[in-house]
Design an enzyme around this catalytic site. Structure first.
Site, PDB file in Angstrom:
ATOM      1  N   GLY A 167     -12.063 -16.227  42.539  1.00 18.87           N
ATOM      2  CA  GLY A 167     -12.170 -17.350  41.617  1.00 18.87           C
ATOM      3  C   GLY A 167     -11.102 -17.375  40.542  1.00 18.87           C
ATOM      4  N   GLY A 223     -23.645 -15.179  19.401  1.00 23.06           N
ATOM      5  CA  GLY A 223     -23.198 -14.363  18.275  1.00 23.06           C
ATOM      6  C   GLY A 223     -21.703 -14.156  18.295  1.00 23.06           C
ATOM      7  N   GLY A 274     -25.658 -12.400  26.674  1.00 24.33           N
ATOM      8  CA  GLY A 274     -25.147 -12.453  28.036  1.00 24.33           C
ATOM      9  C   GLY A 274     -24.173 -13.568  28.320  1.00 24.33           C
ATOM     10  N   ILE A 296     -32.865  -9.214  26.221  1.00 20.25           N
ATOM     11  CA  ILE A 296     -32.888  -7.887  25.607  1.00 20.25           C
ATOM     12  C   ILE A 296     -31.710  -7.082  26.147  1.00 20.25           C
ATOM     13  CG2 ILE A 296     -34.137  -5.704  25.412  1.00 20.25           C
ATOM     14  CD1 ILE A 296     -36.744  -7.246  25.534  1.00 20.25           C
ATOM     15  N   TYR A 308     -16.946  -7.804  13.743  1.00 20.69           N
ATOM     16  CA  TYR A 308     -18.200  -8.226  14.359  1.00 20.69           C
ATOM     17  C   TYR A 308     -19.058  -6.999  14.611  1.00 20.69           C
ATOM     18  CZ  TYR A 308     -21.367 -10.435  17.762  1.00 20.69           C
ATOM     19  OH  TYR A 308     -22.472 -10.905  18.421  1.00 20.69           O
ATOM     20  N   ASP A 357     -30.653 -15.979  24.822  1.00 21.83           N
ATOM     21  CA  ASP A 357     -29.982 -15.264  23.739  1.00 21.83           C
ATOM     22  C   ASP A 357     -29.271 -14.027  24.282  1.00 21.83           C
ATOM     23  OD1 ASP A 357     -29.207 -14.030  21.376  1.00 21.83           O
ATOM     24  OD2 ASP A 357     -31.229 -13.375  20.849  1.00 21.83           O
ATOM     25  N   CYS A 393     -24.592  -5.143  21.671  1.00 20.82           N
ATOM     26  CA  CYS A 393     -25.905  -4.506  21.793  1.00 20.82           C
ATOM     27  C   CYS A 393     -25.856  -3.360  22.789  1.00 20.82           C
ATOM     28  CB  CYS A 393     -26.945  -5.534  22.230  1.00 20.82           C
ATOM     29  SG  CYS A 393     -28.618  -4.883  22.318  1.00 20.82           S
ATOM     30  N   ARG A 423     -35.519  -5.465  12.659  1.00 24.28           N
ATOM     31  CA  ARG A 423     -35.307  -6.149  13.940  1.00 24.28           C
ATOM     32  C   ARG A 423     -35.738  -5.277  15.116  1.00 24.28           C
ATOM     33  NH1 ARG A 423     -31.973  -7.712  18.161  1.00 24.28           N
ATOM     34  NH2 ARG A 423     -31.859  -9.985  18.343  1.00 24.28           N
ATOM     35  N   GLY A 429     -26.397  -8.718  24.606  1.00 27.79           N
ATOM     36  CA  GLY A 429     -25.366  -9.083  23.643  1.00 27.79           C
ATOM     37  C   GLY A 429     -24.152  -8.171  23.747  1.00 27.79           C
ATOM     38  N   SER A 430     -22.984  -8.698  23.397  1.00 22.31           N
ATOM     39  CA  SER A 430     -21.745  -7.936  23.545  1.00 22.31           C
ATOM     40  C   SER A 430     -21.693  -6.703  22.662  1.00 22.31           C
ATOM     41  CB  SER A 430     -20.541  -8.832  23.243  1.00 22.31           C
ATOM     42  OG  SER A 430     -20.607  -9.331  21.915  1.00 22.31           O
TER      43      SER A 430
END
Length: 503
Positions: A486, A381, A360, A313, A405, A358, A319, A418, A316-317
């Protein structure tokens, strides 16, 4: 008093995998990325097993028929977006299911009364110079001819010339009849030295094409995910409002698996939807549910009858649910807790319910981390929105090629179902943004590179299967300083455009 979790919720960027022993047989070509898509009982095989642990998000900007076919060729599953009229979504599912391996739907169709100017515009839009000429200009119209770049010379022909005056008419075409096998179609192509073979039904309606150039490439798709009739496997999204009408239409269209597309799945409405599916179809219809971020949410949906459960939840990029509502959880922590709940449920019941992480996923290595944390597969996505096959527009922004997008909770999509929490059927505020992502080319090339990284990393961990990775991976939390360490640091990265002069 409110319940407080002792540990902070963390993202995948806060972890690294620690190498394990790599034996002589632990090489990338030996890595098996197959994974279950739907639940199964101990000792049984799942009804659907994917060849790769990737599915595409239920989004307008991501999952259309072309991407569904392309992803199925690689061994994954796309979920056709549900924020559209029922019949249009069902038509998209039918389009994918009507595409057998090696048989390609025509996406460049034109009417005989169109002009060469129209032809050039269509070619520029699709990139394809071979066009089916149908009576109505649609992909399922009556085939009346074929037009290729050999039929006209762009520099010399009048742009107002009609297609019917330069096309190769149907009477001069060699065609295959619907029902022909791929082997038979390729024999016709080679025997008659054709570049393409149109496939038509008994009424001369265009069904598909078989292309000479696809003969060799078809053999390369060793991971094609096909049903019993050698059709591509495809999924579709549904909601908790019109499911009584939408689900039967999608099942009739041939959808192999469904998913309740919701930002938050720990609700009575998802339970009601799952109950209705089981009452109407038993276990014959496979349907996932979600999204949840803790063990309570998992167990609720497991007991309600979900075939797989989505986790995440606000990660998403595009969201902004966490920003707008202050609800959600770091994706790494959520995936780990739900996966542990999945394993506990399996020990108790003997039923294994796959977990889908879903959101991240920023870098390719995050996929491997998600699998190590217990996800059976990941839903992406932004990743898929960058590709040619996605249904979004290719645009230029500041001289760079980008693809549009947008989130399902954005003002553009307004997919209120949704984000439904009962009450009025509308979105009082947005939970997603409208954005651009860098254009990346074809799905096949990018997925191949991504999965190569996953396989190599798994070998570094001494694991050849996803279950082995879940069981044996060693994971370490990293500090902000070690994250900087890194990457390239304390150097000036060479610019290939700068010409260095020898001293």
């Amino acid at each position: 008093m409110a319940k407080f979790f002792k540990e902070p919720s963390r993202t995948f960027s806060e972890y690294l995998l620690v190498p394990g022993y790599t034996g002589p047989d632990c090489t990338p070509d030996h890595v098996d990325l197959s994974t279950p898509l739907v639940k199964f009982s101990k000792g049984e095989k799942p009804a659907v097993t994917m060849k790769i642990p990737l599915v595409s998000a239920v989004m307008q900007a991501v999952s259309g028929p072309e991407l569904a076919c392309a992803l199925a060729r690689e061994g994954g599953v796309a979920f056709i977006y549900g924020s559209q009229p029922i019949e249009r979504q069902a038509a998209m599912v039918r389009q994918v299911k009507s595409t057998k391996a090696g048989f390609v739907d025509s996406d460049s169709n034109i009417s005989p009364d169109a002009t060469i100017a129209d032809v050039i515009a269509l070619r520029n839009r699709t990139g394809h110079s071979t066009m089916a000429v149908t009576d109505n200009g649609e992909r399922n119209g009556t085939l009346v001819g074929i037009l290729t770049s050999r039929d006209y010379r762009e520099s010399r022909i009048d742009r107002n010339t009609l297609v019917k005056d330069v096309m190769t008419p149907y009477e001069k075409l060699i065609v295959g009849k619907d029902g022909i096998t791929l082997s038979e179609a390729n024999d016709i192509i080679w025997d008659h030295k054709l570049n393409q073979l149109p496939i038509v039904d008994e009424n001369q309606k265009l069904v598909s094409f078989v292309f000479r150039k696809d003969y060799d490439s078809h053999k390369e798709y060793a991971n094609e995910l096909l049903d019993a009739d050698k059709r591509y496997v495809v999924g579709a999204g549904v909601n908790t409002r019109d499911y009584r009408e939408r689900i039967p239409a999608l099942v009739e269209a041939g959808a192999d698996v469904l998913v309740i597309d919701s930002s938050e799945g720990y609700s009575c409405w998802q339970a009601e939807t799952l109950k209705w599916v089981r009452e109407q179809y038993g276990d014959t219809v496979k349907i996932g549910a979600g999204n949840v971020v803790d063990a309570d949410g998992f167990r609720f949906l497991a007991q309600a009858g979900a075939d797989f459960i989505k986790v995440g939840i606000g990660g998403g990029s595009i969201c902004i649910t966490r920003e707008q509502k202050g609800i959600g959880r770091g994706q790494a922590t959520a995936t780990l807790e739900v996966a542990k709940a999945r394993d506990e449920y399996y020990r108790e019941t003997g039923v294994y319910i796959p977990v889908c992480s879903d959101g991240g996923i920023v870098h390719d290595y995050h996929i491997t981390l998600a699998l190590a944390f217990g996800a059976d597969f990941v839903m992406l996505g932004r990743y898929f929105a960058r590709f040619d096959e996605a249904p979004n527009n290719l645009v230029t922004v500041n001289g760079n090629y980008m693809k549009e997008y947008w989130g399902e909770g954005s003002a553009r999509a307004r997919n209120w179902q949704r984000y439904d929490v009962g009450g009025e059927g509308k979105m009082p505020f947005v939970e997603g943004v409208d954005s651009y992502v860098p254009y990346a080319g074809s799905l096949r090339e990018n997925v191949g590179l991504t999965l190569s990284k996953v396989r190599h990393t798994m070998c570094n961990c001494g694991c050849l299967t996803i279950p082995e990775l879940m069981e044996n991976a060693k994971v370490t939390l990293v500090s902000g300083t070690s994250i900087v360490e890194g990457g390239a640091h304390d150097v000036i990265v060479r610019d290939e455009n700068v010409n260095a002069k020898p001293m």
